[in-house]
Every structure is written in C-alpha cells, then in structure tokens.
Design an enzyme around this catalytic site. Structure first.
Site, short mmCIF file in Angstrom:
data_model
loop_
_atom_site.label_atom_id
_atom_site.label_comp_id
_atom_site.label_asym_id
_atom_site.label_seq_id
_atom_site.Cartn_x
_atom_site.Cartn_y
_atom_site.Cartn_z
N ALA A 75 1.00 -1.13 0.09
CA ALA A 75 0.13 -0.03 0.21
C ALA A 75 0.93 1.24 -0.17
CB ALA A 75 -0.79 -0.11 1.34
N CYS A 76 0.44 2.29 -0.28
CA CYS A 76 1.46 3.38 -0.39
C CYS A 76 1.31 4.67 -1.03
CB CYS A 76 2.77 2.73 -0.94
SG CYS A 76 2.59 1.08 -1.38
#
Lengths: 504, 378
Positions: free
Chosen positions: B19-20
């Site tokens: 995620a990010c």
C-alpha cells in the site's frame, strides 16, 4: 420363491389424516399403494416402496411418512445393511446389482473441506448489487499471443484467427443426460433453460430429438461409444461436439439403457430396435490409442468444417493428468473431467462406488500438469461430478476449471429426490423415464423456468462471493488457488490441490 | 539472495502487500533535473507510508556511460561480492566499478551498495538476445552468489531503494547530486515487516521499473500464467507480476501500451458490446486470450522505461492517480497536493479514468492521455 431381502422402507399412513382421495395411488409408479373398495381402506406394499417421496409430497393432508425399515440387521461397520442385501440379491438372481445417480458413500467430497477468501482493509470488497460483476466465459482453444494492428483514431484490427469458442453468460452448463435415460420433456426444459440463461446443454449419447434442432446454438452434441443417433446433420446441429470416452459414474464402461426404457421414440432417435438393451461398448472401437483420438477429433472437425469446438470427456481416474495432456495435444478444444460423484441413469453399483477418483483432485492435477507443460491455453477445462452448489462451482473455477457441468442438481430442481431408481424407468417425477404416462408430469414451460431459476440463483451467489473477494471478473478467479484454503486435509492432499491450510 | 522467499516474506504470507504513495516526474524534452523536487513530493505524502520502504528510479543519470549497462547491486556480505565480481567479469567487460556514494541517514541496516558499468563481450555467443542474456545473469546473481541482489540493470538508469521513509533513503543515496530526465518514487506501507532492502519498490527488470500502490486479488492466476512463459516469481509481490506482464506483452510480444492497458485493465463486456464490430472482435479476443493477465483488485502503477513514463489504474479506479502538466513537465501522483508543492501553478491537471493510461514520451510535446474513444475511433 421367497426373497430373503426385507423391504428397505416402511410406509406409515396416519389414518386420522388420510381422506382416501387416492392421489397416492395415482402418483405412485411402483405400485406401492392401492385402495380396497370392499373394506374402504388404503393398503401399502412396503416391498415396492423406493422412497421417492412422490406420494408424501402430493398427499393433500400429509398423511404419509416413509420410514427406513427399522428391521435392520445388527449394525456392523463392515457388514452393512447395503452389503448384506446386495449379496442376498445376487444369490437370488445371479446378476449385477444396478443403481442410478452418483456415488453415495462418505468421505469422497473435497469441496466441503475447501474455504473461500474475502477481502478486507488492504483491498476493498466489491458490491455485486451496485457494481458490474462479470461471469462471461469463453470455452475453446486460446492462442498464446495475438497479432493486432492499431490505427490511432480508427480502431483495432485483429489479425490472428481464433479457434471457434462457445460463449457462456455464466460458467455453468447442463451436463450430458441421454434421451432415454431421461424424458423428452426434460430435454426440452434443458434446451429452453440453456437458451434463456445464455449457456449450453449436452444431449448425452442418445442423440438429439428432431424437435430440439431449433435450439442447436445452445446444444453440445455428444458422440459416445454407441454412436447413437450420430449422423452429419446431428453433428452440424449443435454448437460444439463432445467425444465421450468415459463418465465419472462408471469409468471404463459404456452407457447403459435398460430395454424397459427403449420406447418407440427412443428407438427412432437412437436408431436401435424397440425394447432392446442399449449397452454401449466399453471403449470407442475406433479409439484404441491417443493417435486414434486425434484422428477422430479431426474427422469431426472436417465434418463440421472447423466451425465447432470439439471436447473430449473422460472420467477422473488415476492418471487423468497425463491423459488430459495427451488429449490437449491431440487437438481437443476442451477437456471434460467427470469425477466419481457423477450421476448416471443406470450403472453397476459396484463400479459406481469403487471406480474413479474425486473431481477436485483430478481437476487440480490436470490444471497444474497443463501449466507445467505450457499448454494450458490450448484447451478449456470443464469439471463435472456431483457439483451441488454455487460454492462448489466457484471452488472448481479457483482450482482451474473454465466452467462446470451440472446434471443431478438440474434434475433435483425439476423434482428429483435422488432415490437412485432411474434404471427401472418408473420415475414418478416423470424425469428418468420414457413411459408417456409418466413423462407428462414434467411440463417443459415450468421445467425450463425452474432450471433457469436455478442457474440464476447460483450465478447471483457466485457474484456475491466474487465481490467479497474484491474480484469483478471471473477470469481473475480461474486457476487462482490463492483464494482457497483447506481444512481437515493432509499435507499431501493440500499439495495436490495446490492450496494452503487455513491459517497459513 | 540465498532464499528470496524467506528474506522477502518471512511470515510466509501468500504475497507481500503493497500500500502506499507513488510519484512520477518527467521532462518531455529530455532535459535533466535534480531529484530535489521528486523527493519533496514523495516526502509530502509521508503518512501514506510507514517507514518500512522507500525507493526511486532515475533515468538519464549516467550520460557518460549511456550505452553501457549500469548494474546497481546490494551485498549483505563480502563473500557474495566476491562471487558476483567473478560472475560479472566472466560475463561482461567491466568498464568501471565503485561503491555507491552514501551518507548517514535514518535508514535501517544498510547493506554494501556497489555499481558497475558493463559492456557485453564481443566473444559472447549470439544465440541469446542481449536482453535475455542480461535477465539470465541478473537471475544468477540473485540466486547463486549468496547474499546479493541486483537493484537495477538497465542503461543510463538506476534504482535506489531501502528500508526507511523515501526522503531518508534519498538522503542516504545522496540523490540530490543526481540529474535525470525522469524520476519515479515510492513510499511503502507493507503489512509484514521485511527488513531487507530488496523488497522495496521500484521493482526492476532490464530497464523497466514499476512502482505500485495496490493489492492484486488476481495475483494467484497472474503468477501462474506468467510462469508458463518462463518467468519465475521469486519475490512474491504483486509488483513483480506487473513488471513481468509488461516485459512479456511489450518487449516479447511487441504490443503497444494502449493495447497492454486493455489487457491489464480491460473494458467491461457491457462496454465492448456497444463498440463497432472490428473493435468488438479485437477487444473480445484480447480478453479471451489474456484473461489470466487481467489485474483485478485496486492498483495504481507508474511504469517507466527508456523514454516513456506510463501511469495506469485498475478499471474501477480503486486507488488514486492525479496527472498534471506544466510546460515540459509531466507529473503523476497519488495526491494532487504533492504536485502542487513542486509546481504551484499547472497548465493542466486531471484525474485519469480507470483503466486508461497516461503516457509521457520523450520528444512529444505533451502527455498522451489515452482515452478509449480516441484510440478506437468510437
């Protein structure tokens, strides 16, 4: 001579409820019930009852209960009731004990030991009620790559010619049930329902009755060892052709239609004499090797001008993976795998219960083998054999199937109670019979509606489960073993299935 | 790395989630600029990461070696370096090699970082293409030499990544001293705790780099399909299948990016139904043939290779992507705020549609926002 075998069931009638309307007498085709005018009472012959539940369902006052005969032999895990009565019957007749439907023994179902994932937090689930959820599936041979031309602002031109494909709006089709093992009205129901649902039904090995040719675009015609009803018009009538090498209920032997069920209409469609037993040969006598199969596949493609996919159906057996690899290399557009739980209209019970392997294992092994050999794209895989719910369908697709065939489930939706007496030809539900007095009991309009409703219900359930996993196209489930986990399985079983343990 | 799985995925998760935050910046004229602005942008999205990974891909940073392969390799012990050095000198002409310049920064357990500038030997057996040769050597370094891992192996480009917030990783590698015409950046929020630097993004094969925000639910089948074509998914991250899919479709099968996006993020059947017959046939055939490469589940990716930067989201756009242009610059970002920080005023800013790529190409005057209708002439 008195038989030593006791009745399997006891008919109990609640005399307070019974109004002697004689519906049970009319409905029972096994001659279990009768009405004694003189004494004004209903009599039941326990020895005739097969527990089909027809009388109990139609009795207006629910006066009838069918009980297993409590007069059982002493309980014995080895010498069971079924074993003892089977031996006595054989001693009395010297014959082979027949049965219908699929293997009913425990511990052979893996679907119930596989569980499905859902997405949370790191990946949102998708709402099937409010978002598109795509089930469309294409059955047929796919290329490894495509040749395309792109003209900006004008369009894309496809240069590669794909092999013929079947388009399914849901990944479920109706499996082969021959005309003769089941009635024409059931075939009509299947054909109409398949057309409405945008899928296909398989004729089975009894040929395609003339009035059904108009549904041809939704029909898969079967070429089995008896070659019943196989002629050029038949081959060209359907959308695809299926070569039946074997079926899950009786691997290694051919189809079985007892003479009692060979009526005028069957005789005409199958092109055999009235009243004769239609015992298909065990092998197809022109397929004694893989190269012979290749020859037949291409003969059928030539006969239909390469416009129809050709499937090859085998029973799930020990070396299914190697056989499937051979079938794909022989030019088949799809491999059909039928597991030990597959149903039948008639088979020796000993074969049905002891020969073959569960579809789950065969499917996993075949899918993996074809991928290991780099040929998985060349043919679709269709799984069959006791698939009883939409969850089974989804799990089968996750293991690698492109689509599933259902048969028993379809008949159950029409009224079948799986009493396993199909071979008698006396099915009181009007399904597994050719007796015109009984076949009237299936109304094709209603039958088609029930079947289409079943497919609709299952399709909606599949969409719910897919959305729950954060997937909105069935091709992302196909072969995706990571969406499954196993419970109560040994390491070896998990390894063959290619699935991890719950919690892992 | 001895056992990539164990190192990258210590809890044995079925895959490592990513995620990010992502950011891309490209000068369409090819003019090189410093990493300062990309670093500021990715640092602005600090809270999208958790400090367990950050990385950058930079193109055009080695103009004096622009025709040579720049291998940037991380070592966890000297023995791995010895073995790798031997493999490299057997397989290539080494023009130059040096320890990569670094400075102290807030990063964890930094490994030894070396870079090599390599040329193919003239005596090389030409049976293999140069690309397959490079891929093979990289695979061998990653699996045979012990604790070594190749961060990047393309020409005139490099991947800089590690365990720390992206701005700290940038400081560690002294990125502000480099100038490139294209930068992509990544900040990671993994849900397991990888301690090793190779697991961060960008992921690299040849000169392709991928930074990825998302989780691919179809990973299980994407991986099995790619394995049939000889790819070994050793990293067990979704980003890996993304990179291999691009390599297969664009490099090996020569499909243009417009069609590749139609494979990874295809239109719905209900949309295909309304198209004109040739397009309908072609798009149906693409889904029939490449269905196992459909990337389901949320994703935004920025894929870069020499001369091109591509931003793409999944077809129902479950992760953000904002694109913007200012004079010769193209920006792609998880958040608009990061772009505005670098350039307060913008000529154009927009949210690309799900499944429709934004492409920046060197020497083209402006970015191409691939809108299906325009491509197909619908």
């Amino acid at each position: 001579m008195k038989s030593y075998v006791c009745p399997e069931y006891i008919v109990e009638r609640d005399q307070d409820r019974c109004i002697r309307c004689k519906v049970c007498v009319n409905q029972c085709s096994y001659d279990t019930h009768c009405y004694d005018e003189e004494d004004d009472c209903m009599i039941s012959k326990n020895e005739n009852c097969v527990n089909c539940q027809r009388c109990a369902t139609f009795c207006p006052t629910q006066a009838i209960t069918i009980r297993p005969n409590p007069n059982n032999y002493k309980s014995n895990a080895n010498w069971t009731q079924e074993v003892l009565t089977g031996i006595k019957k054989q001693a009395e007749t010297g014959g082979v004990v027949l049965t219908g439907m699929g293997c009913d023994k425990p511990n052979l179902t893996y679907w119930d030991r596989l569980l499905i994932n859902a997405s949370q937090v790191t990946n949102p689930s998708i709402d099937p009620l409010r978002e598109p959820m795509e089930l469309r599936t294409y059955i047929g041979s796919k290329p490894d790559k495509l040749d395309l031309d792109m003209v900006k602002g004008d369009g894309i031109v496809l240069k590669t010619k794909l092999a013929p494909q079947l388009q399914l709006e849901t990944p479920i089709m109706f499996s082969a049930m021959s005309y003769g093992s089941i009635s024409l009205n059931v075939h009509k129901s299947l054909a109409r329902a398949a057309t409405e649902a945008g899928t296909f039904y398989n004729t089975g090995e009894g040929g395609l009755e003339k009035s059904l040719y108009k549904y041809g675009d939704h029909v898969i015609v079967q070429v089995a060892s008896g070659r019943f009803g196989v002629h050029p018009d038949y081959l060209n009538a359907g959308a695809a052709i299926e070569i039946k090498i074997g079926q899950g209920a009786k691997p290694g032997i051919g189809g079985h239609l007892p003479g009692e069920k060979v009526s005028e209409e069957i005789s005409e469609t199958r092109m055999i004499p009235l009243g004769t037993d239609a015992l298909s040969p065990a092998p197809q006598h022109d397929i004694y090797s893989i190269e012979d199969l290749r020859q037949l596949i291409y003969a059928l493609k030539e006969a239909t001008n390469y416009t129809k996919p050709v499937f090859v159906k085998i029973a799930a057996v020990h070396n299914a993976a190697a056989i499937a690899s051979g079938i794909v290399r022989a030019g088949a557009d799809a491999v059909v795998l039928d597991g030990i739980r597959g149903g039948t209209g008639a088979a020796p019970r000993i074969t049905r219960d002891n020969v073959g392997i569960p579809i789950e294992m065969a499917l996993a092994a075949v899918d993996q083998r074809l991928r290991d050999e780099g040929i998985r794209n060349k043919a679709s895989i269709i799984a069959a054999g006791g698939i009883k719910s939409s969850a089974d369908v989804l799990k089968a697709i996750a293991l690698g199937a492109d689509a599933c065939y259902i048969a028993t489930a379809a008949l159950v939706s029409l009224g079948c109670t799986v009493c396993q007496k199909c071979y008698t030809g006396k099915c009181p539900w009007g399904i597994a019979t050719t007796d015109l007095w009984l076949t009237k009991r299936i109304n094709p309009d209603i039958g088609a509606k029930r079947l289409a409703s079943l497919l609709r219900g299952w399709s909606l359930e599949i969409m719910e489960m897919m959305g729950g996993m954060g997937i909105n196209a069935i091709e992302s489930v196909r072969g995706n073993r990571l969406v499954l986990r196993g419970v109560g399985l040994t390491d070896k079983e998990l390894e063959i299935l290619g699935v991890r343990m719950v919690g892992d | 790395m001895e056992n990539l799985t164990e190192v990258n995925n210590p809890h044995g998760d079925e895959k490592v989630f990513d995620a990010c935050s992502i950011f891309g910046m490209m000068n369409l004229k090819g003019e090189r600029f410093s990493a300062k602005d990309p670093i500021r942008a990715i640092a602005n999205m600090h809270d999208r990461g958790n400090g367990l990974g950050g990385g950058f891909a930079a193109y055009g940073i080695y103009p004096e070696y622009k025709n040579d392969y720049a291998f940037q390799i991380m070592y966890l012990d000297r023995d791995a370096k010895k073995k790798t050095d031997r493999l490299l000198s057997e397989s290539f002409n080494i023009l130059n090699e040096e320890e990569m310049p670094t400075q102290p920064a807030n990063v964890r357990d930094s490994p030894i970082m070396w870079r090599y500038f390599l040329q193919l030997k003239k005596s090389r057996n030409n049976a293999q293409t140069a690309s397959d040769y490079i891929i093979e050597k990289v695979m061998r370094i990653n699996t045979e030499t012990g604790k070594a891992f190749v961060f990047s192996s393309g020409k005139n480009m490099g991947v800089f990544k590690g365990v720390g917030f992206p701005e700290d990783v940038a400081e560690y590698f002294c990125l502000e001293d480099y100038k490139g015409y294209m930068w992509t950046c990544h900040g990671r929020f993994p849900t397991n705790t990888p301690g090793w630097w190779g697991g961060a993004h960008p992921f690299n094969i040849l000169d392709w780099t991928v930074v990825h925000n998302g989780e691919i639910s179809s990973y299980g089948i994407n991986k099995r399909y790619l394995e049939m074509f000889g790819y070994k998914c050793t990293m067990q991250t979704d980003t890996e299948v993304m990179a291999y899919a691009f390599d297969l479709l664009m490099r090996r099968q020569n499909l243009p990016i417009e069609l590749v996006s139609q494979i990874l993020a295809p239109p719905l059947w209900s949309e295909i139904k309304t198209m004109k017959p040739e397009n309908k046939l072609a798009l149906t055939a693409l889904r029939q043939t490449y269905g196992s490469l459909l990337m389901n589940g949320p994703f935004t990716i920025i894929v870069a290779h020499e001369g091109e930067m591509i931003g793409l989201t999944d077809r129902i756009k479950l992760r953000p992507l904002t694109a913007a242009e200012k004079s010769d610059y193209l920006f792609l970002s998880s958040e608009e705020a990061a772009i505005r920080l670098v350039s307060q005023s913008l000529d154009r800013v927009w949210s690309p549609r799900g499944g429709e790529p934004v492409i920046g190409r060197l020497k083209s005057r402006r970015a191409v926002d691939v809108i299906a209708q325009e491509v197909y002439g619908e």
